[in-house]
Scaffold this active site. Structure first.
Site, PDB file in Angstrom:
ATOM      1  N   GLY A 163       0.812  -1.208   0.000  1.00 58.25           N
ATOM      2  CA  GLY A 163       0.000   0.000   0.000  1.00 58.25           C
ATOM      3  C   GLY A 163       0.846   1.259   0.000  1.00 58.25           C
ATOM      4  O   GLY A 163       1.309   1.728  -1.037  1.00 58.25           O
ATOM      5  N   CYS A 164       1.077   1.801   1.193  1.00 55.49           N
ATOM      6  CA  CYS A 164       1.745   3.091   1.292  1.00 55.49           C
ATOM      7  C   CYS A 164       3.216   3.036   0.892  1.00 55.49           C
ATOM      8  O   CYS A 164       3.757   4.018   0.388  1.00 55.49           O
ATOM      9  CB  CYS A 164       1.592   3.638   2.704  1.00 55.49           C
ATOM     10  SG  CYS A 164      -0.131   3.989   3.133  1.00 55.49           S
ATOM     11  N   ILE A 165       3.890   1.892   1.119  1.00 54.00           N
ATOM     12  CA  ILE A 165       5.284   1.782   0.677  1.00 54.00           C
ATOM     13  C   ILE A 165       5.350   1.809  -0.844  1.00 54.00           C
ATOM     14  O   ILE A 165       6.116   2.582  -1.436  1.00 54.00           O
ATOM     15  CB  ILE A 165       5.933   0.496   1.236  1.00 54.00           C
ATOM     16  CG1 ILE A 165       5.979   0.535   2.764  1.00 54.00           C
ATOM     17  CG2 ILE A 165       7.333   0.312   0.650  1.00 54.00           C
ATOM     18  CD1 ILE A 165       6.749   1.680   3.347  1.00 54.00           C
TER      19      ILE A 165
ATOM     20  N   THR B  56       4.438   5.263  -2.245  1.00 55.58           N
ATOM     21  CA  THR B  56       5.483   6.244  -1.946  1.00 55.58           C
ATOM     22  C   THR B  56       6.710   6.035  -2.818  1.00 55.58           C
ATOM     23  O   THR B  56       7.301   7.001  -3.332  1.00 55.58           O
ATOM     24  CB  THR B  56       5.866   6.155  -0.455  1.00 55.58           C
ATOM     25  OG1 THR B  56       4.733   6.544   0.333  1.00 55.58           O
ATOM     26  CG2 THR B  56       7.043   7.043  -0.128  1.00 55.58           C
TER      27      THR B  56
END
Length: 205
Positions: free
Chosen positions: A146-148, A151
């Protein structure tokens, strides 16, 4: 038309620069408290991330943290907030939104508050890093798929070399964790283990 083997079409090596930052993504209580629906099955990534941060601080490498927080009712979370009901626990200054003590920010470290998956989307992160002359982003945190991932993709699109520390990122299941690390390594980043990341940080003093 000439065809190219997959080994030649993807996976060239990115050389890290000499001005890194460590980016600690969303290492909040929500991911490490069994009472949370976002809880990870293994907190090993948290302890690895803490060691990476310790190495960065020991060698004057700047550290940036992110956390998620929403306004009343998730009014600034848009469709994403509606898609993921578990985000409701991150409204306001919720205890679940607190950064874990093992990786707590120091007084001179930036904390970016975000509402979406990427640490870059809708935040000042890119301009902050460019203003400091940063060329490489060493990424730790959660969650890998998700966020990794979001990003890291944005990091390379903003002109930074992303290094993902595989020991220091985690997900809710091994399948998405390893599948996304493989894809990030192939197309968007260098994926390294914790000792390699620490050796790199030590060498940029």
């Amino acid at each position: 038309m000439t065809s190219h083997p997959a080994a030649e079409a993807f996976g060239a090596t990115l050389t890290p620069g000499t001005r890194p930052t460590v980016l600690a993504v969303d290492l909040m209580r929500a991911y490490f408290d069994p009472a949370s629906p976002l809880n990870l099955p293994d907190d090993g990534c948290l302890h690895s991330a803490a060691r990476v941060l310790e190495a960065a601080r020991a060698h004057d490498v700047p550290v940036v943290h992110t956390r998620v927080s929403y306004g009343p009712g998730g009014l600034d979370g848009g469709v994403f907030f509606r898609k993921v009901p578990a985000l409701a626990q991150l409204v306001g200054d919720s205890p679940m939104g607190e950064l874990m003590p093992e990786v707590a920010p120091r007084g001179d470290e930036v904390v970016v508050v975000k509402q979406y998956a990427s640490a870059f989307f809708g935040t000042t992160l890119a301009t902050t890093l460019h203003a400091r002359g940063i060329d490489t982003v060493v990424v730790v945190g959660v969650s890998t798929s998700g966020c990794i991932r979001a990003t890291v993709v944005d990091a390379i699109q903003h002109g930074f070399v992303p290094l993902v520390v595989e020991d220091a990122v985690g997900d809710r299941a091994p399948e998405p964790h390893w599948a996304n690390l493989h894809d990030l390594r192939t197309k968007y980043a260098e994926v390294v283990d914790e000792p390699t990341a620490i050796t790199y940080l030590e060498g940029t003093s």
